[in-house]
Design an enzyme around this catalytic site. Structure first.
Site, PDB file in Angstrom:
ATOM      1  N   GLY A 240      33.885   1.413  16.228  1.00  0.00           N
ATOM      2  CA  GLY A 240      34.196   0.166  16.901  1.00  0.00           C
ATOM      3  C   GLY A 240      35.487   0.245  17.700  1.00  0.00           C
ATOM      4  N   SER A 241      36.167  -0.895  17.802  1.00  0.00           N
ATOM      5  CA  SER A 241      37.279  -1.045  18.749  1.00  0.00           C
ATOM      6  C   SER A 241      38.506  -0.211  18.443  1.00  0.00           C
ATOM      7  CB  SER A 241      37.682  -2.517  18.824  1.00  0.00           C
ATOM      8  OG  SER A 241      36.611  -3.303  19.308  1.00  0.00           O
ATOM      9  N   ILE A 242      38.586   0.418  17.284  1.00  0.00           N
ATOM     10  CA  ILE A 242      39.756   1.248  16.991  1.00  0.00           C
ATOM     11  C   ILE A 242      39.894   2.409  17.974  1.00  0.00           C
ATOM     12  CG2 ILE A 242      39.912   0.647  14.548  1.00  0.00           C
ATOM     13  CD1 ILE A 242      38.426   3.213  13.881  1.00  0.00           C
TER      14      ILE A 242
END
Length: 645
Positions: A353-355
Site C-alpha cells: 500500500g501507500s508506504i
C-alpha cells in the site's frame, strides 16, 4: 643400487616411516558431541545455554524382535515413562505378542492370493491390522502397553541412530538402576549429555532455531560433506543452522591402545559463543504486547479475516535487527489462541500500500514528472472501461509534501502517467510507455523492495512481481497495490530512506567469542559490521524532500500518534486492498484491507526504525477500521526510548 635404496629407507628414513606406520595403524575415535556455544543478546544477556541431562538410550544391535521385547520388558521395571503409545503402536505389538491370533485374521483366499503374488506381504499386514478390534487390544495389560511404546522407541528412525528412550527428568535412581543392569539390557546404555536451555522461554524461540539429536535425513548430504558423523547433533533451522560452524563444539579425541583402553589425545571443547543484535528485553516486550494486541483485535468488528501482524525494529544506520516478531491467531475448537509466526517476516509477502509512496515520489523527481513543490489537483480519475480511481477523500490542490502527509493516491497516479509519457482525459483510453514499469521497479529495488535483503537467515523469499504491463497496473504499482514484498524488505526500505539512501544488509549476528572456562565473553573471534549493498541513484535534495514529507506524515498527517510520544519522528502509513482465498479452493475470492506503518526516530540521525504490517485487518467500505497497527507501533517506540534514553 638395491643396497643403497634399502639403506636409505631402513636407516636414513627409519624415523619417518615408523611414524607413518603408527599413523596408519593407530585407531583413533571421537567422544560424543560436545556442547554447543552459548547465545547472548546485544547487551550480553544470556539467551541460550546448555543444560546437563541424563540420557537412557538404545543402540540397535543384531537383536531379534523377541530379544528387543525382552529388553523393553526389563526396562519397564526400571524407569517411569509416560506412555504415548498410539493405537497403531498397540496393534503392531498385539500382532507380535499374539502371532497365531494375528494369522487367523487372514482368510484362506487371501493366503492363496499371497501365494499367487496378487497380494504383497504389506497388503497382508495391513489387513491384519485393520481387523484388530478394540476387544482384541483389551488383552494387552498396562505393562504390555508400556513395553509396546518402548519397543516402538527402540525402532524409530534410521538403524544407525541412537534411539532415545528417556532424556527428561531421569532420576538418580533410574539412572543408577539402568547402569547397574546394562549386562541384562543388550543395546541399552546411559550417558550424561546436554540439551539447549532457553532462559527467556519461548521469546525469539523460532528464530533461535533447533538442534537435532542426530543428522536428519533432509540435511544428511549437507553435513556429511562437511565431515560430520551421522549421529552428530546439528543445527537444523534458522540461527542454529545458519551459524552451525561457530556454535558446534569440538569432540574429544581418544587413541585406542593395544589393550583396548583409551588414551585421551585432545579434550572436547564447547562451541564458540555468539552475540546477537537482538535486545532480548525489547524482544520480550514486543512479543507480549503483540500477542495481547492480535487477540484483542480479533474481537473487534470487521476483523473476521484478520489473523496475524508482523513487526520489525532495527537500526537504520547499520542494518542491525533489534527485535522482530510475528504472531498469528488460530482457532482451536472454537477458542482463539496465538502461535509464533516470526519466520513469516522473511518468507511471507504482503501488499504494502501507500508506504511505498516515498519511492514512487523519487521516481517522479528523477524522471522529471514533478519538481520539488509541484502542485497537482487530487480528484478522482477515470480511465475508459475501468472504475473510478480516487484517494481516500478528495484532497484538492496539493503539493508533494501534502501528497505524502495525507497519502494522496491521485497525486501518484498523475506522476505515474507523466513518467509513462501518457496523456490523460476523463473516461478516455490511456496509453503509457511500458518502460515506466522498469523505472519504478529499478527505484524500488534500490531500496530493497522486490529483491532479497541478504539477512543472515535461511529460506528468505522474494515476494510477488506482477507481469502485466497494462496502464492501470502502473497506477496501482505507484501506490503499492501491485507487487508484494516481505516485511524484512519493507524494513530495509524504510532504513534506506532514514539514513539518506544507503541500503544496508539486515543482520542478526553481532560478534563471536571463544568459549571461556569462566563463561565470560573474553576472546573475540569475529565482529560483524554494517554492509552497504547499494545506494539510491537520486540527488540528495530529492531524498531530503521525501524525508521532509515523511516528517509531515507524523507531525500533522495521517501518521500522527504512530510514533508514540516522540513527535520528532518520521514515517508513512499504508492502507492497501488485499485479496485472499477464504475457502481454500485455490481461488482468490475476498477483498480485505491491510494496514501498515513504517517509521523512524529521531527524524535527523535516526537511532531506530519500525515497521508494522497487519494483513487483512479490515474489509472495504466498513464504518470502522481497527487501529491495531497504530497501537503496536506507538507502544514499541515508547518502549524503545524507555530502554535507550
Amino acid at each position: 643400487i638395491l643396497f643403497i635404496k634399502l639403506f636409505y629407507i631402513q636407516v636414513i628414513k627409519y624415523d619417518y616411516y615408523k611414524e607413518q606406520l603408527i599413523e596408519l595403524t593407530d585407531l583413533k575415535i571421537e567422544g560424543s558431541t560436545a556442547p554447543r556455544g552459548r547465545i547472548y543478546d546485544r547487551n550480553n544477556k544470556l539467551i541460550v545455554d546448555n543444560e546437563p541431562v541424563r540420557v537412557i538410550y538404545y543402540e540397535k544391535k543384531d537383536n531379534t524382535i523377541k530379544q528387543e521385547i525382552e529388553v523393553a520388558t526389563k526396562l519397564v521395571d526400571l524407569i517411569n515413562i509416560e506412555n504415548k503409545a498410539t493405537e497403531d503402536t498397540l496393534k503392531n505389538f498385539w500382532m507380535i505378542k499374539y502371532p497365531d491370533l494375528s494369522n487367523m485374521k487372514i482368510r484362506k483366499k487371501e493366503k492363496k492370493l499371497l501365494e499367487q503374488r496378487k497380494l504383497s506381504d504389506d497388503d497382508i499386514l495391513r489387513l491384519k491390522k485393520d481387523r484388530i478390534t478394540e476387544k482384541d487390544l483389551e488383552k494387552l495389560t498396562e505393562k504390555d502397553k508400556l513395553v509396546a511404546y518402548i519397543y516402538e522407541l527402540m525402532n524409530r528412525g534410521y538403524k544407525y541412530q541412537e534411539k532415545i528412550i528417556k532424556d527428561e527428568n531421569v532420576t538418580d535412581e533410574e539412572y543408577a538402576s539402568v547402569a547397574a543392569n546394562l549386562s541384562k539390557l543388550n543395546g541399552i546404555n546411559v550417558r550424561l549429555d546436554w540439551k539447549r536451555s532457553y532462559l527467556y522461554g519461548n521469546t525469539f524461540r523460532s528464530i533461535l532455531g533447533t538442534v537435532s539429536n542426530s543428522i536428519p535425513s533432509d540435511l544428511r548430504n549437507h553435513y556429511l560433506k562437511l565431515g560430520y558423523s551421522l549421529n552428530d547433533r546439528v543445527g537444523t533451522s534458522y540461527l542454529e543452522y545458519q551459524y552451525e560452524n561457530y556454535l558446534k563444539g569440538t569432540k574429544a579425541k581418544y587413541k585406542v591402545k593395544s589393550d583396548n583402553t583409551y588414551e585421551l589425545i585432545s579434550d572436547g571443547k564447547r562451541g564458540n559463543d555468539i552475540v546477537l543484535t537482538i535486545d532480548i528485553e525489547l524482544q520480550k516486550y514486543l512479543e507480549e504486547e503483540l500477542e495481547k494486541e492480535v487477540l484483542a483485535t480479533k474481537n473487534e468488528i470487521y476483523t473476521r479475516y484478520y489473523d496475524h501482524t508482523f513487526v520489525v525494529v532495527s537500526d537504520p544506520s547499520t542494518g542491525e535487527v533489534l527485535a522482530m516478531a510475528g504472531k498469528k491467531i488460530v482457532n482451536k475448537d472454537g477458542v482463539y489462541t496465538v502461535i509464533d509466526y516470526t519466520p513469516g517476516i522473511i518468507t511471507t509477502s504482503v501488499t504494502p500500500g501507500s508506504i511505498v509512496k516515498g519511492a514512487s515520489m523519487l521516481v517522479g523527481y528523477k524522471y522529471g514528472a514533478i519538481n520539488i513543490g509541484s502542485y497537482l489537483t487530487d480528484e478522482c480519475i477515470k480511465i475508459k472501461a475501468t472504475p473510478l480511481k480516487c484517494s481516500w477523500k478528495t484532497l484538492g490542490y496539493i503539493n508533494d509534501i501534502s501528497a505524502l502527509a495525507y497519502s494522496s493516491n491521485v497525486y501518484q497516479y498523475k506522476v505515474a502517467i507523466a513518467v509513462g509519457r501518457g496523456y490523460y482525459e476523463y473516461d478516455e483510453a490511456l496509453s503509457l510507455d511500458e518502460s515506466a514499469f522498469d523505472k519504478y521497479r529499478n527505484m524500488y529495488s534500490s531500496f530493497g523492495l522486490g529483491v532479497k535483503t541478504g539477512i543472515d537467515l535461511p529460506n528468505e523469499n522474494l515476494g510477488y512481481s506482477g507481469t502485466s504491463k497494462l496502464p492501470g497496473h502502473l497506477l496501482d504499482f505507484a501506490i503499492g497495490q501491485y507487487d508484494t514484498y516481505t516485511p524484512i524488505q519493507i524494513s530495509q526500505y524504510i532504513n534506506t530512506i532514514a539514513n539518506g539512501g544507503t541500503r544496508y544488509q539486515p543482520y542478526l549476528l553481532k560478534e563471536v567469542y571463544e568459549p571461556s572456562k569462566e563463561n565470560e565473553l573474553e576472546k573475540l573471534v569475529y565482529s560483524n559490521s554494517k554492509k552497504a549493498i547499494g545506494t539510491v541513484d537520486v540527488d540528495s535534495i530529492y531524498m531530503n524532500r521525501v524525508k521532509e514529507g515523511f516528517r509531515a506524515v507524523v507531525s500533522y498527517g495521517l501518521g500522527y500518534g504512530y510514533m508514540g510520544d516522540y513527535t520528532n519522528s518520521s514515517g508513512k502509513t499504508g492502507t492497501s486492498q488485499s485479496f485472499i482465498d477464504t475457502n481454500s479452493d485455490g481461488i482468490v475470492d475476498t477483498e480485505t484491507i491491510t494496514s501498515s506503518f513504517i517509521g523512524y526516530s529521531p527524524s535527523e540521525n535516526p537511532k531506530m526504525s519500525i515497521i508494522v504490517v497487519s494483513p487483512d485487518v479490515g474489509i472495504p467500505d466498513a464504518r470502522y477500521q481497527s487501529n491495531v497497527t497504530k497501537r503496536i507501533s506507538s507502544k514499541l517506540v515508547n518502549k524503545y526510548f524507555e530502554i535507550y534514553k
